[in-house]
Motif scaffolding. Structure first.
Motif, PDB file in Angstrom:
ATOM      1  N   ARG A  84      26.052  40.243  -0.943  1.00 56.00           N
ATOM      2  CA  ARG A  84      25.699  39.116  -2.364  1.00 56.00           C
ATOM      3  C   ARG A  84      25.837  37.742  -2.019  1.00 56.00           C
ATOM      4  NH1 ARG A  84      30.532  43.347  -4.911  1.00 56.00           N
ATOM      5  NH2 ARG A  84      29.351  45.281  -4.972  1.00 56.00           N
ATOM      6  N   LYS A  85      26.318  36.880  -1.338  1.00 62.41           N
ATOM      7  CA  LYS A  85      27.103  35.412  -1.447  1.00 62.41           C
ATOM      8  C   LYS A  85      25.510  35.226  -0.842  1.00 62.41           C
ATOM      9  CE  LYS A  85      30.941  35.595  -0.273  1.00 62.41           C
ATOM     10  NZ  LYS A  85      32.292  35.160   0.709  1.00 62.41           N
ATOM     11  N   GLN A  86      25.262  35.799   0.301  1.00 58.73           N
ATOM     12  CA  GLN A  86      23.994  35.289   1.087  1.00 58.73           C
ATOM     13  C   GLN A  86      22.864  35.908   0.038  1.00 58.73           C
ATOM     14  OE1 GLN A  86      24.183  34.099   4.243  1.00 58.73           O
ATOM     15  NE2 GLN A  86      22.484  33.125   3.817  1.00 58.73           N
ATOM     16  N   THR A  87      21.957  36.994  -0.377  1.00 57.76           N
ATOM     17  CA  THR A  87      21.218  36.782  -1.257  1.00 57.76           C
ATOM     18  C   THR A  87      20.776  35.957  -2.316  1.00 57.76           C
ATOM     19  OG1 THR A  87      21.286  39.849  -1.290  1.00 57.76           O
ATOM     20  CG2 THR A  87      20.740  38.469  -3.281  1.00 57.76           C
ATOM     21  N   ILE A  88      22.445  35.772  -2.971  1.00 53.60           N
ATOM     22  CA  ILE A  88      21.976  34.563  -3.904  1.00 53.60           C
ATOM     23  C   ILE A  88      21.892  33.464  -3.016  1.00 53.60           C
ATOM     24  CG2 ILE A  88      23.235  33.108  -5.136  1.00 53.60           C
ATOM     25  CD1 ILE A  88      24.922  34.999  -5.829  1.00 53.60           C
ATOM     26  N   LYS A  89      22.084  32.962  -1.356  1.00 48.78           N
ATOM     27  CA  LYS A  89      21.364  31.915  -1.160  1.00 48.78           C
ATOM     28  C   LYS A  89      19.912  32.287  -1.150  1.00 48.78           C
ATOM     29  CE  LYS A  89      25.735  30.486   0.710  1.00 48.78           C
ATOM     30  NZ  LYS A  89      27.259  30.584   2.097  1.00 48.78           N
ATOM     31  N   ASP A  90      19.897  33.234  -0.041  1.00 43.96           N
ATOM     32  CA  ASP A  90      18.725  33.661   0.130  1.00 43.96           C
ATOM     33  C   ASP A  90      17.492  33.265  -1.138  1.00 43.96           C
ATOM     34  OD1 ASP A  90      19.393  33.800   2.327  1.00 43.96           O
ATOM     35  OD2 ASP A  90      19.316  36.105   2.370  1.00 43.96           O
ATOM     36  N   PHE A 133      21.491  39.643  -7.932  1.00 49.30           N
ATOM     37  CA  PHE A 133      22.306  40.259  -7.948  1.00 49.30           C
ATOM     38  C   PHE A 133      22.473  41.059  -7.402  1.00 49.30           C
ATOM     39  CE2 PHE A 133      23.238  36.966 -11.667  1.00 49.30           C
ATOM     40  CZ  PHE A 133      24.058  36.281 -10.892  1.00 49.30           C
ATOM     41  N   GLY A 134      21.483  41.162  -6.761  1.00 51.59           N
ATOM     42  CA  GLY A 134      20.455  42.373  -6.159  1.00 51.59           C
ATOM     43  C   GLY A 134      21.067  43.960  -6.183  1.00 51.59           C
ATOM     44  N   TYR A 135      20.178  43.573  -7.735  1.00 48.55           N
ATOM     45  CA  TYR A 135      19.472  44.915  -8.189  1.00 48.55           C
ATOM     46  C   TYR A 135      18.262  45.607  -8.065  1.00 48.55           C
ATOM     47  CZ  TYR A 135      24.384  44.546 -10.697  1.00 48.55           C
ATOM     48  OH  TYR A 135      25.697  44.574 -11.154  1.00 48.55           O
ATOM     49  N   PRO A 136      18.388  47.401  -7.854  1.00 44.32           N
ATOM     50  CA  PRO A 136      16.937  47.066  -7.781  1.00 44.32           C
ATOM     51  C   PRO A 136      16.039  47.306  -8.615  1.00 44.32           C
ATOM     52  CG  PRO A 136      18.102  48.891  -7.408  1.00 44.32           C
ATOM     53  CD  PRO A 136      19.071  47.634  -7.551  1.00 44.32           C
ATOM     54  N   LYS A 137      15.107  46.466  -8.597  1.00 45.22           N
ATOM     55  CA  LYS A 137      13.722  47.197  -9.470  1.00 45.22           C
ATOM     56  C   LYS A 137      13.340  48.240 -10.182  1.00 45.22           C
ATOM     57  CE  LYS A 137       9.002  45.675 -10.682  1.00 45.22           C
ATOM     58  NZ  LYS A 137       7.844  45.289  -9.192  1.00 45.22           N
ATOM     59  N   PRO A 138      13.760  48.114 -11.321  1.00 42.11           N
ATOM     60  CA  PRO A 138      13.813  49.575 -12.111  1.00 42.11           C
ATOM     61  C   PRO A 138      12.071  50.116 -12.066  1.00 42.11           C
ATOM     62  CG  PRO A 138      13.530  48.296 -14.027  1.00 42.11           C
ATOM     63  CD  PRO A 138      14.173  47.219 -12.408  1.00 42.11           C
ATOM     64  N   THR A 139      11.798  50.715 -11.336  1.00 43.15           N
ATOM     65  CA  THR A 139      10.361  50.921 -10.556  1.00 43.15           C
ATOM     66  C   THR A 139       9.976  52.247 -11.741  1.00 43.15           C
ATOM     67  OG1 THR A 139      10.636  52.532  -9.085  1.00 43.15           O
ATOM     68  CG2 THR A 139      10.311  50.543  -8.868  1.00 43.15           C
ATOM     69  N   ASN A 140      10.857  53.130 -11.812  1.00 40.63           N
ATOM     70  CA  ASN A 140      10.621  54.482 -12.783  1.00 40.63           C
ATOM     71  C   ASN A 140      10.629  53.925 -14.413  1.00 40.63           C
ATOM     72  OD1 ASN A 140      13.987  53.204 -12.505  1.00 40.63           O
ATOM     73  ND2 ASN A 140      13.869  55.166 -13.953  1.00 40.63           N
TER      74      ASN A 140
END
Length: 434
Positions: free
Chosen positions: A144-150, A423-430
């Protein structure tokens, strides 16, 4: 004789300047060395004495929309009660509030400063009901922390305020950062993400409120209206009034040495929760501030009822469609920012400027909360209150958004996209495609 007086005056002026410079250097050195708590010896910290508070009366006790009534009427599989989802109205009477002077800080910064997360991770027994091991939970936090940094380092993905320095964040935008100097903790609270109980935890740890002369020991005993009273917490935006031009320097020291955490939630589900608690349940303040304009602008009510009780009696409420229209309307933020209950998390907590040590999620609240309290080394002082919530609430999105045009859903996603991505939540494609 005249020259002698002038020379003496000149000497006194020079001495005064030298003393002032010495004191300034001493203060700066002292702050950097010990992390500022000794400064609190000279600063009164307001506490609210809860001894003589009036009895808290639940006005919605017998109302069909009360929490109790909803729980009784709805099947258990449909109950979506999160601490912040159903906001019961209490009789507020500030006359019962009494201020007390603060006691002096008893410890230096080094005594209250928490150990690094790596040190705290060594050898503790997780002791929670979770299928995940300590190693797995640690790995999740690192991801989670790495996602924010990236994302914050990715120049191809931009959003408002992403590249500004911490010093450039306006003071008024730092009001969600709560500080506990006793344990060296900073919590950025996000409304609709169990923030009521996390605020209770911070009050208990910092001992910022008293009940009959003693600090609270049970977080659930702290009245809800006091939990959300701004005077119950020391927040970053109060530093300017206390410390003036030194406030940002002081904040940076605490951000460097304290343990910082926040909790987040799927952005679209958070919007559903905000709508339900503020517009499905009677709330006079939100009705007057937000519901009336929504009814006028999007529901063809030129003169909506003046009070929420009259409106509900007449069956007049803004719909979820009206709420989405309000969020997407470019006129909404011309006068003021989004209300905190639907303002984006990246605007509340500044994840690209603040290096958070822990990112919790409401979807894994129980295990994240227990894990965090272990990391903070306060699990013997307080336990996070048990939550009543439906674990499948995310699946309600399709039902809530069924009548929202797909084009609007896409615009809404763009509005909250930074929260999804950071924050790493998937795109709500549906929801975004026919």
């Amino acid at each position: 004789m005249h020259l002698l007086k002038m020379s003496k005056s000149r000497i006194f002026q020079i001495c005064g300047i030298m003393v002032s410079v010495f004191m300034i250097l001493l203060i700066i050195f002292y702050w950097d060395d010990v992390g500022t708590p000794h400064f609190y010896l000279h600063t009164a910290i307001t506490r609210i004495q809860a001894t003589h508070l009036p009895t808290m009366t639940n006005q919605n006790h017998d109302h069909p929309n009360s929490k109790k009534a909803i729980e009784e009427k709805m099947p258990s599989s449909k109950v979506d009660i999160i601490q912040d989802d159903l906001e019961l109205t209490y009789v507020e009477n500030t006359k019962g509030y009494q201020e007390r002077g603060s006691r002096e800080m008893e410890q230096t910064f080094n005594a209250i400063s928490p150990s690094s997360l790596e040190e705290q991770l060594q050898g503790f027994d997780l002791g929670i009901n979770s299928a995940k091991t300590k190693t797995a939970l640690e790995r999740i936090q690192n991801e989670r922390k790495q996602t924010i940094k990236d994302i914050c380092a990715d120049s191809s993905f931009m959003f408002s305020g992403k590249n500004r320095n911490f010093e450039d964040i306006p003071n008024k935008e730092l009001d969600h950062l709560i500080v506990d100097d006793r344990h060296g903790i900073i919590y950025c609270y996000v409304p609709k993400v169990a923030c009521t109980n996390w605020k209770r935890i911070m009050i208990l740890l910092s001992e910022s409120l008293l009940k009959q002369g003693t600090p609270y020991r049970d977080p659930l005993e702290i009245p809800r209206d006091l939990v959300h009273n701004s005077s119950s917490h020391l927040t970053f935006n109060k530093f300017w009034k206390r410390y003036g031009k030194f406030s940002k320097h002081l904040m940076k020291i605490k951000l460097k040495k304290y343990t910082k955490f926040l909790f987040v939630r799927d952005p679209f589900v958070r919007l559903i929760s905000a709508f339900r608690s503020k517009f499905v349940i009677q709330n006079e303040d939100f009705y007057k501030r937000f519901a009336i304009p929504m009814l006028q602008l999007y529901a063809n009510y030129s003169k909506p009822p003046p009070s929420v009780s009259e409106a509900f009696s007449a069956g007049i409420k803004p719909t979820f469609i009206n709420f989405i229209q309000y969020l997407l309307d470019p006129r909404t933020e011309k006068d003021m920012p989004f209300n905190e209950h639907w303002r984006q998390v990246y605007r509340l907590c500044h994840p690209c400027q603040i290096n958070y040590d822990f990112i919790g999620k409401l979807e894994s609240l129980d295990e994240d909360a227990s894990y965090l309290l272990k990391l903070l080394n306060v699990e013997k002082l307080v336990q996070f209150p048990p939550s009543l919530r439906n674990r499948t609430v995310t699946s309600w999105e399709e039902d809530w958004f069924a009548r929202i045009p797909v084009a609007w859903r896409r615009k809404l996603y763009e509005l909250y996209k930074p929260d999804f991505v950071v924050f790493g939540y998937p795109k709500p494609t549906n929801l975004l495609f026919d």
